[in-house]
Design a protein around this motif. Structure first.
Motif, PDB file in Angstrom:
ATOM      1  N   LYS A 198     -54.028 -33.144  87.298  1.00 51.55           N
ATOM      2  CA  LYS A 198     -55.122 -32.325  86.768  1.00 51.55           C
ATOM      3  C   LYS A 198     -55.350 -32.595  85.282  1.00 51.55           C
ATOM      4  CE  LYS A 198     -56.869 -27.565  86.617  1.00 51.55           C
ATOM      5  NZ  LYS A 198     -57.294 -27.620  85.224  1.00 51.55           N
ATOM      6  N   ARG A 199     -54.278 -32.775  84.536  1.00 54.70           N
ATOM      7  CA  ARG A 199     -54.413 -33.054  83.108  1.00 54.70           C
ATOM      8  C   ARG A 199     -55.192 -34.359  82.881  1.00 54.70           C
ATOM      9  NH1 ARG A 199     -48.864 -31.091  83.197  1.00 54.70           N
ATOM     10  NH2 ARG A 199     -48.794 -29.061  82.139  1.00 54.70           N
ATOM     11  N   ILE A 200     -54.859 -35.383  83.660  1.00 54.66           N
ATOM     12  CA  ILE A 200     -55.543 -36.669  83.491  1.00 54.66           C
ATOM     13  C   ILE A 200     -56.987 -36.571  83.973  1.00 54.66           C
ATOM     14  CG2 ILE A 200     -55.544 -39.100  84.163  1.00 54.66           C
ATOM     15  CD1 ILE A 200     -52.487 -38.891  84.425  1.00 54.66           C
ATOM     16  N   VAL A 201     -57.202 -35.904  85.094  1.00 53.73           N
ATOM     17  CA  VAL A 201     -58.558 -35.752  85.633  1.00 53.73           C
ATOM     18  C   VAL A 201     -59.433 -34.973  84.658  1.00 53.73           C
ATOM     19  CG1 VAL A 201     -59.934 -34.690  87.467  1.00 53.73           C
ATOM     20  CG2 VAL A 201     -57.853 -35.977  88.045  1.00 53.73           C
ATOM     21  N   ASP A 202     -58.908 -33.878  84.131  1.00 54.67           N
ATOM     22  CA  ASP A 202     -59.677 -33.079  83.170  1.00 54.67           C
ATOM     23  C   ASP A 202     -60.006 -33.887  81.917  1.00 54.67           C
ATOM     24  OD1 ASP A 202     -59.636 -30.936  84.867  1.00 54.67           O
ATOM     25  OD2 ASP A 202     -58.046 -29.847  83.818  1.00 54.67           O
ATOM     26  N   LEU A 203     -59.035 -34.674  81.463  1.00 55.43           N
ATOM     27  CA  LEU A 203     -59.270 -35.515  80.284  1.00 55.43           C
ATOM     28  C   LEU A 203     -60.431 -36.468  80.534  1.00 55.43           C
ATOM     29  CD1 LEU A 203     -58.064 -36.861  77.503  1.00 55.43           C
ATOM     30  CD2 LEU A 203     -57.304 -38.588  79.148  1.00 55.43           C
ATOM     31  N   VAL A 204     -60.404 -37.172  81.677  1.00 52.59           N
ATOM     32  CA  VAL A 204     -61.448 -38.148  81.978  1.00 52.59           C
ATOM     33  C   VAL A 204     -62.797 -37.470  82.171  1.00 52.59           C
ATOM     34  CG1 VAL A 204     -62.239 -39.849  83.674  1.00 52.59           C
ATOM     35  CG2 VAL A 204     -59.848 -39.853  82.917  1.00 52.59           C
ATOM     36  N   ASN A 205     -62.816 -36.401  82.937  1.00 49.25           N
ATOM     37  CA  ASN A 205     -64.087 -35.743  83.248  1.00 49.25           C
ATOM     38  C   ASN A 205     -64.724 -35.077  82.036  1.00 49.25           C
ATOM     39  OD1 ASN A 205     -63.969 -36.535  85.921  1.00 49.25           O
ATOM     40  ND2 ASN A 205     -63.051 -34.619  86.631  1.00 49.25           N
ATOM     41  N   ASN A 206     -63.893 -34.557  81.139  1.00 51.63           N
ATOM     42  CA  ASN A 206     -64.425 -33.755  80.041  1.00 51.63           C
ATOM     43  C   ASN A 206     -64.458 -34.467  78.692  1.00 51.63           C
ATOM     44  OD1 ASN A 206     -64.707 -31.492  81.789  1.00 51.63           O
ATOM     45  ND2 ASN A 206     -62.540 -31.011  81.527  1.00 51.63           N
ATOM     46  N   LYS A 207     -63.552 -35.446  78.489  1.00 56.51           N
ATOM     47  CA  LYS A 207     -63.466 -36.063  77.173  1.00 56.51           C
ATOM     48  C   LYS A 207     -63.529 -37.582  77.179  1.00 56.51           C
ATOM     49  CE  LYS A 207     -60.780 -32.233  75.197  1.00 56.51           C
ATOM     50  NZ  LYS A 207     -59.526 -31.820  74.511  1.00 56.51           N
ATOM     51  N   ARG A 208     -63.050 -38.223  78.257  1.00 56.32           N
ATOM     52  CA  ARG A 208     -62.962 -39.685  78.255  1.00 56.32           C
ATOM     53  C   ARG A 208     -63.541 -40.293  79.535  1.00 56.32           C
ATOM     54  NH1 ARG A 208     -59.768 -42.697  75.305  1.00 56.32           N
ATOM     55  NH2 ARG A 208     -61.324 -44.217  76.025  1.00 56.32           N
TER      56      ARG A 208
END
Length: 550
Positions: free
Chosen positions: A283-293
């Motif tokens: 979830k941390r990686i998915v949220d990072l990609v979807n929201n910031k990267r």
């Protein structure tokens, strides 16, 4: 202890090169003593999947009869090429004869009949994927004969469909995406790594001086390849610590927010940590990609995913951003077959990034691929991987050999037919038993958790000494013992080969053990030897401090 200068002189070597010196020492010890030579430094499994192999070799016999049917000179041993029309009907008749000839087979002792496995696999594929029967059987027979170049060169039509479904189970059983993937079967995970690095460079998606992040600990080549002059990449390590059960924290992921970090490379489950990403880390990686990267390139190497029931790959969670790598080697016990596959979603950021290159770069790429098509700018990234794997000029002879692709198809079909997952459970049970034998031999407690694949393990001397003896001993060991002394002492004194953990960016005072390649009882011996080495360090500390040794 060996000389510290010697350790320093080899500390920059790959652990797979240091291994050769360890093997020499271990063999010498075994020859001089009654101890067995135990090499747990390599992850080559000592089991093999039989049903798909039996079907494969039987299929070869049918393929030869198909070639002879077209034309045959028995004196010269020259046959024709298998024909397509009527192939399925001829296969059914041939299989029926094989089953009749084996009517006295004792299934209770010998397992399922190879002819039944092959017949079931063929009919399962036709029924499940709505294959045209003659076309599918012809792909099987012609590929087994190996009388043609791979066409299509990237992946055979039916094999790609079968392998796609297998990958959705192997890599995305716990989270299947709606995305469809283009596949490139390759010569094992090794070739996949080489081809991907090369293609990312040639597509100008990663350029010299760019920064990539490595999820560490990680398989050593991912640490070494970026440093080669071929790529000249800068790296940062996103470290999953043992104290965090080898999962990524919010602080770990924060480093990926920097837009200068172009890509994240992962091995999941880890090698050597053997731990899969849990839902929180994903979830941390998915949220990072979807929201910031949304621009972040992700490469995930998921070869050990089949050893974690319900495994979830980032390929399923972030299909647009992710290049998937899978190898059949470990699960099916087929390292010698060299079977792997690269997966790229049909809707992906790689094609978008290539199309967004400035005109000077577009012209360079157009010049590189102009011999392949009148519209080289339209070539998909996955097809650029194929072309670059053959230096473009040999693209017309690209592709994994056809018998290898057939072995992939049969491995995949037999696994997909195994609805009870008896084979998976058996493989997991083998590794799990060996893990607990090691723990018993070490005399420690462990709770590895549900995301541990039991294929490898990190024996972290610092971690265990801190837990069972104390910080003073840890500090003394770190000051007075070279980290490489651990694997060398095990080899020299006990005839045991483990790889140094530092070579995987694991803790310095650690060693990697493989639970795949030795008999069960060997791991009890390894555990006992590890305990003796640790006890020796404690005794050396007490002697140095003038503490009586009990």
């Amino acid at each position: 202890m060996l000389d510290r200068k010697f350790y320093d002189s080899i500390s920059d070597l790959s652990p797979f090169e240091i291994k050769d010196e360890l093997i020499k020492l271990a063999r010498t010890n075994a020859e001089k003593s009654a101890k067995a030579f135990l090499n747990a430094g390599r992850g080559n499994p000592n089991w093999t999947a039989t049903r798909a192999r039996e079907a494969f070799f039987l299929l070869g016999q049918f393929a030869v009869t198909e070639a002879k049917r077209t034309s045959f000179d028995p004196k010269a041993g020259v046959a024709g090429m298998p024909a397509r029309d009527g192939a399925h009907q001829r296969f059914q008749k041939w299989i029926k004869k094989q089953l009749q000839a084996a009517s006295d087979w004792d299934e209770e002792d010998e397992g399922e009949l190879p002819a039944k496995t092959l017949s079931d696999a063929v009919e399962y594929a036709i029924r499940t994927f709505n294959f045209e029967p003659d076309a599918f059987v012809h792909e099987l027979t012609d590929s087994m004969i190996g009388d043609n170049y791979p066409v299509p060169d990237r992946a055979l039509h039916h094999n790609e469909i079968i392998t796609h479904e297998y990958l959705m189970w192997a890599m995305c059983a716990g989270h299947r995406p709606k995305a469809k993937f283009d596949l490139y079967p390759v010569e094992g995970g090794t070739a996949a790594m080489c081809y991907i690095f090369k293609a990312l460079k040639n597509a100008r998606l990663l350029n010299a001086g760019d920064t990539i992040a490595l999820g560490t600990p990680i398989f050593t080549p991912y640490l070494e390849m970026p440093q080669l002059e071929d790529y000249a990449l800068k790296t940062i390590n996103v470290s999953a610590e043992q104290e965090d059960r080898f999962q990524f924290t919010d602080e770990d992921i924060k480093a990926l927010e920097n837009p200068e970090v172009k890509a994240l490379f992962l091995v999941n489950p880890g090698n050597p940590s053997a731990v899969a990403l849990d839902p929180d880390s994903i979830k941390r990686i998915v949220d990072l990609v979807n929201n910031k990267r949304p621009d972040l390139i992700v490469l995930t190497d998921d070869v050990y995913g089949t050893f974690v029931p319900g495994f979830q790959s980032l390929l399923g969670h972030l299909p647009r951003n992710t290049i998937g790598v899978y190898s059949y080697s470990k699960y099916f016990g087929c390292t010698g077959w060299r079977l792997g596959v690269i997966a790229v979603a049909q809707d992906n950021i790689f094609d978008e990034k290539i199309k967004a290159h400035p005109e000077p770069v577009q012209q360079l790429l157009e010049k590189r691929y102009k011999a392949l098509t009148p519209t080289p700018r339209e070539i998909k990234f996955i097809d650029r991987i194929v072309a670059d794997s053959r230096d473009v000029a040999l693209n017309h002879t690209a592709g994994l050999s056809l018998p290898q692709q057939m072995m992939m198809s049969l491995f995949g079909l037999v696994e997909l037919m195994d609805v009870e997952k008896a084979y998976q459970k058996a493989c997991i049970a083998i590794c799990t038993k060996r893990f607990w034998n090691l723990i018993e031999g070490m005399g420690v407690e462990s709770n590895p958790g549900i995301y541990f694949d039991h294929y490898y393990g990190i024996i972290d001397f610092e971690f265990w000494l801190r837990k069972y003896v104390g910080e003073d001993v840890v500090a003394w060991v770190k000051e007075n013992i070279h980290p490489l002394d651990i694997p060398f002492r095990l080899a020299e004194d006990y005839g045991i080969v483990l790889l140094n953990g530092s070579g995987f960016d694991a803790p310095n005072w650690s060693a990697r053990v493989s639970f795949a390649n030795l008999n069960d009882d060997a791991y009890t011996q390894i555990g006992s030897a590890v305990r003796s080495v640790a006890r020796g360090y404690v005794q050396a500390y007490r002697a140095a401090k003038g503490i009586p040794i009990s």
